[in-house]
Design a protein around this motif. Structure first.
Motif, PDB file in Angstrom:
ATOM      1  N   THR A  63      -9.062   6.022  -1.180  1.00 52.45           N
ATOM      2  CA  THR A  63      -8.347   4.780  -1.489  1.00 52.45           C
ATOM      3  C   THR A  63      -7.428   4.474  -0.307  1.00 52.45           C
ATOM      4  O   THR A  63      -7.450   5.187   0.704  1.00 52.45           O
ATOM      5  N   GLY A  64      -6.599   3.468  -0.452  1.00 50.60           N
ATOM      6  CA  GLY A  64      -5.685   3.102   0.629  1.00 50.60           C
ATOM      7  C   GLY A  64      -4.867   4.295   1.112  1.00 50.60           C
ATOM      8  O   GLY A  64      -4.607   4.449   2.306  1.00 50.60           O
ATOM      9  N   THR A  65      -4.487   5.156   0.180  1.00 48.19           N
ATOM     10  CA  THR A  65      -3.699   6.350   0.537  1.00 48.19           C
ATOM     11  C   THR A  65      -4.485   7.226   1.520  1.00 48.19           C
ATOM     12  O   THR A  65      -3.912   7.780   2.473  1.00 48.19           O
ATOM     13  N   TRP A  68      -4.104   5.756   4.908  1.00 42.19           N
ATOM     14  CA  TRP A  68      -2.869   6.190   5.579  1.00 42.19           C
ATOM     15  C   TRP A  68      -3.095   7.534   6.286  1.00 42.19           C
ATOM     16  O   TRP A  68      -2.689   7.742   7.429  1.00 42.19           O
ATOM     17  N   ASN A 141       2.316  -5.995   4.035  1.00 46.67           N
ATOM     18  CA  ASN A 141       2.681  -6.649   2.780  1.00 46.67           C
ATOM     19  C   ASN A 141       3.179  -5.575   1.817  1.00 46.67           C
ATOM     20  O   ASN A 141       2.399  -4.760   1.345  1.00 46.67           O
ATOM     21  N   THR A 143       3.852  -4.334  -1.363  1.00 48.62           N
ATOM     22  CA  THR A 143       3.359  -4.750  -2.669  1.00 48.62           C
ATOM     23  C   THR A 143       4.409  -4.558  -3.770  1.00 48.62           C
ATOM     24  O   THR A 143       4.334  -5.184  -4.819  1.00 48.62           O
ATOM     25  N   ASP A 170      -0.223  -0.838   7.669  1.00 49.07           N
ATOM     26  CA  ASP A 170      -0.760  -0.823   6.309  1.00 49.07           C
ATOM     27  C   ASP A 170      -1.033  -2.269   5.911  1.00 49.07           C
ATOM     28  O   ASP A 170      -0.098  -3.058   5.743  1.00 49.07           O
ATOM     29  N   GLN A 195      -9.958  -2.110  -3.453  1.00 51.44           N
ATOM     30  CA  GLN A 195      -9.675  -2.710  -4.770  1.00 51.44           C
ATOM     31  C   GLN A 195      -8.635  -3.822  -4.760  1.00 51.44           C
ATOM     32  O   GLN A 195      -8.116  -4.176  -5.811  1.00 51.44           O
ATOM     33  N   LYS A 196      -8.331  -4.361  -3.586  1.00 53.37           N
ATOM     34  CA  LYS A 196      -7.370  -5.475  -3.573  1.00 53.37           C
ATOM     35  C   LYS A 196      -8.092  -6.721  -3.079  1.00 53.37           C
ATOM     36  O   LYS A 196      -8.886  -7.289  -3.815  1.00 53.37           O
TER      37      LYS A 196
HETATM   38  C1  LIG Z   1      -2.152  -0.328  -3.145  1.00 49.09           C
HETATM   39  C2  LIG Z   1      -1.427  -0.042  -1.881  1.00 49.09           C
HETATM   40  C3  LIG Z   1      -1.488   1.207  -1.252  1.00 49.09           C
HETATM   41  C4  LIG Z   1      -2.148   2.409  -1.876  1.00 49.09           C
HETATM   42  O1  LIG Z   1      -3.445   2.243  -2.037  1.00 49.09           O
HETATM   43  P1  LIG Z   1      -4.276   3.165  -3.089  1.00 49.09           P
HETATM   44  O2  LIG Z   1      -5.598   2.499  -2.974  1.00 49.09           O
HETATM   45  O3  LIG Z   1      -3.622   3.008  -4.397  1.00 49.09           O
HETATM   46  O4  LIG Z   1      -4.261   4.533  -2.555  1.00 49.09           O
HETATM   47  C5  LIG Z   1      -0.867   1.358  -0.041  1.00 49.09           C
HETATM   48  N1  LIG Z   1      -0.187   0.365   0.513  1.00 49.09           N
HETATM   49  C6  LIG Z   1      -0.061  -0.845  -0.061  1.00 49.09           C
HETATM   50  C7  LIG Z   1       0.718  -1.900   0.628  1.00 49.09           C
HETATM   51  C8  LIG Z   1      -0.688  -1.075  -1.278  1.00 49.09           C
HETATM   52  O5  LIG Z   1      -0.557  -2.274  -1.850  1.00 49.09           O
END
Ligand SMILES: *Cc1c(COP(=O)(O)O)cnc(C)c1O
Length: 395
Positions: A63-65, A68, A141, A143, A170, A195-196
């Protein structure tokens, strides 16, 4: 009968039916050319969405994490200094990840509701004449607060200081929904997830690396295995992954990219801006305020809305879910209970947004807030009636 309403959380977002179907596919041999036919359009499409000619794009089952972690572990070494601003829960978590990886973080504490302070970055980078700082982090951004930061200004800060640090951004809740310019802004690593803005289930970490970031991998000594971009590159060279790829999700990503690029990125961004502005008009009509401190910070993908002193904003989210079957976002960290969030990114139309605003209004009135039913909806309607020029022109 389905009682499924759209969700208004800032990820995961609503999924177009066609994307759901694209994710549901029979097993293929992921070491056959069939997979290359999914992989390469994904890599090319992501590069276009990043507005880059040359970014090296990587897609991981994460995922986004995980994105990172990809950015940090491939470019940095234990003990390296990095510069980061903490202005919300997501920037906070990325800083925490840096610290757990034994990086030495210069944290610029920034009020929640404000953006990355490029002027402070410039002062710190200018003072760092020995170039000890190896990377500058920026959350495009935030969130948690609905705050968009100026990444071009962060690039200008690096350039004004004549500083060679990498710029790691990010873009999890901006890429694919709000303008993002990898090349123009001199971004070295951009991170996002599926997923965004991409309207997919969670499950993909997506990253773009500049040539400079790829060079940094040669000396970066942080341990990495699963997220090693060099291993991934080797896999791609033979139409494969170093391990088993999430084929269905990537087939969905291929379609998502086609949909975004067919609509046209500028149209996608204009749609997000129009829908977000309608939400902001509603917030104004309710007599409430955004967490974002000033208009240039307003996010087009999520709004964090402050509720009156002494009122628990989380009650709105709880009641909307229980009584109306609709999901909004709670406040996180420092602003928990003080704000609730409306996510307005991904597959969304003016009409869907009006339903969200209507339910938010009912929930607030149910909880005794001094708000007139229909006031926010009407303000958004006025905006949407006049704003949807692309659709009117096509009609
Ligand atoms: C959702 C989000 C994350 C984390 O992403 P995951 O997919 O939940 O791991 C990191 N940074 C921002 C700005 C986010 O909106």
């Amino acid at each position: 009968m389905s009682f499924q309403n759209p969700v208004f959380i800032p990820g995961p977002t609503n999924m177009p039916e066609a994307i759901r179907k694209a994710c549901d596919m029979p097993t293929i041999d992921h070491r056959s050319p069939l997979f290359g036919g999914i992989l390469h359009p994904c890599l090319d499409g992501v590069r276009k969405v990043l507005k880059s000619d040359a970014a090296h794009v990587f897609i991981f089952p994460a995922t986004g994490t995980g994105g990172w972690e990809t950015a940090l572990t491939n470019t940095l070494s234990p003990g390296d200094r990095v510069l980061a601003a903490r202005n919300g829960m997501f920037s906070h978590r990325w800083i925490d990840m840096c610290q757990r990886h034994k990086l030495d973080v210069d944290v610029v504490e920034t009020p929640w509701g404000h953006g990355v302070p490029a002027d402070r970055y410039e002062e710190i980078l200018t003072a760092d004449t020995g170039h000890g700082i190896k990377a500058v982090l920026a959350t495009h951004n935030e969130t948690a607060t609905g705050v968009k930061s100026d990444i071009a200004a962060v690039r200008r800060a690096l350039d004004a200081a004549g500083h060679p640090a990498l710029l790691l951004v990010d873009g999890v809740s901006s890429i694919g929904s709000m303008d993002f310019r990898f090349d123009d802004w001199g971004v070295d690593v951009a991170v996002t997830g599926s997923q965004k803005g991409f309207m997919l289930p969670a499950g993909l970490a997506i990253a773009g690396f500049s040539d400079k970031a790829m060079e940094a991998t040669a000396t970066a000594a942080l341990p990495r295995t699963f997220f090693d971009v060099k291993d991934m590159q080797k896999g791609y060279d033979s139409d494969a992954f170093p391990y088993t790829p999430p084929v269905g999700l990537m087939n969905g990503l291929r379609l998502s990219l086609d949909m975004l690029l067919d609509e046209g990125l500028e149209n996608v961004f204009a749609r997000h801006h129009r829908i977000a502005e309608g939400v902001r008009r509603a917030v104004g009509a309710w007599g409430l305020e955004l967490c974002a401190a000033s208009p240039e910070l307003y996010s087009d993908s999520v709004s964090a809305i402050r509720t009156p002193e002494g009122f628990n904003a989380t009650d709105i989210v709880t009641l909307a879910a229980r009584d109306y079957g609709m999901a909004f976002g709670v406040g996180l960290g420092e602003v928990a209970g003080k704000v609730f969030r409306i996510g307005h990114l991904g597959m969304l139309t003016d009409a869907m947004m009006l339903s969200g605003l209507g339910v938010a209004e009912m929930a607030m009135v149910d909880l005794g807030l001094d708000i007139t039913l229909g006031s926010g909806v009407a303000a958004a309607q006025e905006h949407y009636r006049h704003g949807n020029t692309a659709r009117k022109a096509a009609a």
